[in-house]
Design a protein around this motif. Structure first.
Motif, PDB file in Angstrom:
ATOM      1  N   SER A  79      10.751   3.268  -7.546  1.00 12.70           N
ATOM      2  CA  SER A  79      10.578   3.465  -6.054  1.00 12.70           C
ATOM      3  C   SER A  79       9.542   2.273  -5.673  1.00 12.70           C
ATOM      4  O   SER A  79       9.371   2.004  -4.448  1.00 12.70           O
ATOM      5  CB  SER A  79       9.998   4.739  -5.795  1.00 12.70           C
ATOM      6  OG  SER A  79      10.942   5.853  -6.021  1.00 12.70           O
ATOM      7  N   CYS A  80       8.755   1.927  -6.479  1.00 15.03           N
ATOM      8  CA  CYS A  80       7.527   0.766  -6.262  1.00 15.03           C
ATOM      9  C   CYS A  80       8.199  -0.304  -6.241  1.00 15.03           C
ATOM     10  O   CYS A  80       7.388  -1.416  -5.850  1.00 15.03           O
ATOM     11  CB  CYS A  80       6.551   0.947  -7.396  1.00 15.03           C
ATOM     12  SG  CYS A  80       5.528   2.597  -7.241  1.00 15.03           S
ATOM     13  N   GLY A  81       9.396  -0.692  -6.564  1.00 14.18           N
ATOM     14  CA  GLY A  81      10.228  -1.739  -6.578  1.00 14.18           C
ATOM     15  C   GLY A  81      10.458  -2.625  -7.763  1.00 14.18           C
ATOM     16  O   GLY A  81      11.087  -3.494  -7.926  1.00 14.18           O
ATOM     17  N   TYR A 152      -0.430   0.937  -6.430  1.00 11.11           N
ATOM     18  CA  TYR A 152      -0.752   2.102  -5.361  1.00 11.11           C
ATOM     19  C   TYR A 152      -1.826   2.721  -5.991  1.00 11.11           C
ATOM     20  O   TYR A 152      -1.513   3.849  -6.306  1.00 11.11           O
ATOM     21  CB  TYR A 152       0.395   2.922  -4.976  1.00 11.11           C
ATOM     22  CG  TYR A 152       1.562   2.080  -4.260  1.00 11.11           C
ATOM     23  CD1 TYR A 152       1.283   1.948  -2.714  1.00 11.11           C
ATOM     24  CD2 TYR A 152       2.707   1.459  -4.878  1.00 11.11           C
ATOM     25  CE1 TYR A 152       2.284   1.269  -2.071  1.00 11.11           C
ATOM     26  CE2 TYR A 152       3.373   0.955  -4.132  1.00 11.11           C
ATOM     27  CZ  TYR A 152       3.447   0.691  -2.636  1.00 11.11           C
ATOM     28  OH  TYR A 152       4.429   0.133  -1.990  1.00 11.11           O
ATOM     29  N   GLN A 161       5.763   6.158   1.782  1.00 12.45           N
ATOM     30  CA  GLN A 161       5.219   4.767   1.982  1.00 12.45           C
ATOM     31  C   GLN A 161       5.725   3.783   0.930  1.00 12.45           C
ATOM     32  O   GLN A 161       5.610   2.535   1.124  1.00 12.45           O
ATOM     33  CB  GLN A 161       3.655   4.722   2.173  1.00 12.45           C
ATOM     34  CG  GLN A 161       3.032   5.537   3.466  1.00 12.45           C
ATOM     35  CD  GLN A 161       1.908   5.551   3.348  1.00 12.45           C
ATOM     36  OE1 GLN A 161       1.143   6.791   3.019  1.00 12.45           O
ATOM     37  NE2 GLN A 161       1.101   4.459   3.267  1.00 12.45           N
ATOM     38  N   LEU A 162       6.185   4.396  -0.198  1.00  7.94           N
ATOM     39  CA  LEU A 162       6.829   3.396  -1.164  1.00  7.94           C
ATOM     40  C   LEU A 162       8.089   2.696  -0.783  1.00  7.94           C
ATOM     41  O   LEU A 162       8.671   2.884   0.275  1.00  7.94           O
ATOM     42  CB  LEU A 162       6.960   4.214  -2.436  1.00  7.94           C
ATOM     43  CG  LEU A 162       5.940   5.051  -3.118  1.00  7.94           C
ATOM     44  CD1 LEU A 162       6.470   5.617  -4.268  1.00  7.94           C
ATOM     45  CD2 LEU A 162       4.779   3.964  -3.409  1.00  7.94           C
ATOM     46  N   LYS A 163       8.594   1.753  -1.566  1.00  9.19           N
ATOM     47  CA  LYS A 163       9.567   0.807  -1.015  1.00  9.19           C
ATOM     48  C   LYS A 163      10.664   1.767  -0.794  1.00  9.19           C
ATOM     49  O   LYS A 163      11.727   1.444  -0.271  1.00  9.19           O
ATOM     50  CB  LYS A 163       9.687  -0.040  -1.994  1.00  9.19           C
ATOM     51  CG  LYS A 163       8.662  -1.435  -1.930  1.00  9.19           C
ATOM     52  CD  LYS A 163       9.058  -2.422  -2.957  1.00  9.19           C
ATOM     53  CE  LYS A 163       8.009  -3.661  -2.802  1.00  9.19           C
ATOM     54  NZ  LYS A 163       8.252  -4.756  -3.647  1.00  9.19           N
ATOM     55  N   ILE A 164      10.946   2.696  -1.729  1.00  5.06           N
ATOM     56  CA  ILE A 164      11.982   3.751  -1.537  1.00  5.06           C
ATOM     57  C   ILE A 164      11.220   5.271  -1.482  1.00  5.06           C
ATOM     58  O   ILE A 164      10.368   5.465  -2.503  1.00  5.06           O
ATOM     59  CB  ILE A 164      12.860   3.642  -2.815  1.00  5.06           C
ATOM     60  CG1 ILE A 164      13.449   2.412  -2.980  1.00  5.06           C
ATOM     61  CG2 ILE A 164      14.063   4.891  -2.418  1.00  5.06           C
ATOM     62  CD1 ILE A 164      14.616   2.386  -4.120  1.00  5.06           C
TER      63      ILE A 164
END
Length: 328
Positions: A79-81, A152, A161-164
């Motif tokens: 989810s962070c990328g 984060y 707010q995470l990328k996903i």
């Protein structure tokens, strides 16, 4: 063959119905939302990385991620990328034994050391006189790693707010209830979700003492549903399947907490229900591995097993992608 054709028809019908519902609901048509759910299973999380490689390759858009325990770590970093290739490298190269056990490398060759109130045996902390919490290991090294990897380290108002958008599951030891974590410091939430009772010290959040989410919800597809997922791709690492107890101390006698969990096993009932919520279900065969199979060689093997098992769903994944990206 007939079963696979039936599943393919079911996917087409599901997506078609969702498109129709969205079209009727308003002029601006949004496609059905897709969630990837990562189950718990310790070192077997390496197989989830292999399955994720296939999902990425399929090109299916992922709108949200949910995870429990090791699935929270894989899902949280995704989810962070982080890509599946980067997670692959993490599992193949990381010294998981030292990382998860907070091993003090200075004492790795010494049979017994007492230092600052902590007793070490060959560098592994086995007792801390300064901390009365249940569990041997604090999980500080894994938390610091997750802090630095996620980017984060600050408190987040929401994991949307995470990328996903992301959620993970933990269990409050005091009440033996499930808690879905969707805000705060990401690394702390991930640490709470994978804190195996008796091994890791629980994570304190408010009045709660949080431990491994797998105690109550090892495949949290229901959490994805509540987040608004229409289609769920579930990666389940659980090998032993059990029937529901069909009895609940809490429901019958009002006796909840840990005793209800031991006698009634509400996690089994929820697990069986949650398996049925999956649109595409991936369950890598990992009977020869266990939650502690963290050697780099075994991680490599499990990554390949996860990839092979996900490839069995390739036809359904491609059909789903085609249906999702098709204009209504």
């Amino acid at each position: 063959m007939a079963v696979k054709m039936g599943m393919g028809i079911a996917i087409r019908k599901t997506v078609a119905v969702l498109w129709l519902a969205f079209a009727i609901g308003g002029a601006a048509v949004a496609r059905p939302r897709v969630a990837v759910v990562f189950g718990g299973g310790g070192a077997k999380g390496a197989a989830a990385v292999g399955a994720l490689k296939v999902i990425e390759r399929s090109g299916i858009p992922v709108d949200m991620v949910v995870g429990t325990s090791i699935g929270a770590i894989v899902g949280g970093l995704y989810s962070c990328g982080y890509t599946s290739a980067q997670l692959d490298t993490l599992f193949r190269t990381q010294e998981w034994l030292s990382l998860l056990t907070d091993r003090n490398e200075r004492f790795a060759t010494r049979p017994y050391v007492d230092y600052n109130g902590v007793t070490y045996i060959f560098g592994f902390p086995v007792r801390d006189k300064n901390d009365g919490k249940f569990g041997m290991m604090k999980g500080e090294r894994i938390e610091h790693l997750l802090d630095s990897m996620s980017g984060y380290s600050r408190e987040l108002a929401s994991f949307d707010q995470l990328k996903i958008p992301f959620r993970c599951v933990a269990t409050d030891m005091k009440s033996a209830t499930e808690h879905v974590l969707g805000s705060g410091r990401l690394s702390r939430a991930l640490r709470a979700s994978m804190a195996v009772p008796g091994v890791f010290k629980p994570v304190t959040m408010g009045d709660m003492q949080l431990v491994d989410g797998g105690m109550m919800n090892n495949l949290p597809t229901d959490v994805a549903k509540r987040m608004g997922a229409d289609i769920i791709i579930a990666i389940d690492l659980q090998q032993e399947k059990h029937k529901d107890k069909g009895f609940s101390l809490k429901e019958t006698y009002g006796i909840g907490g840990l005793l209800d969990w031991i006698v009634s096993r509400p996690d089994v009932k929820k697990y069986n229900q949650n398996v049925r919520l999956a649109t595409i279900y991936i369950n890598p065969p990992l009977a020869n591995y266990d939650v502690s199979s963290f050697s780099n060689k075994k991680c490599e093997q499990m990554i390949r097993i996860g990839e092979r098992e996900a490839l069995k769903q390739w036809g359904r994944l491609m059909e789903l992608r085609e249906q999702l990206l098709k204009q209504p």
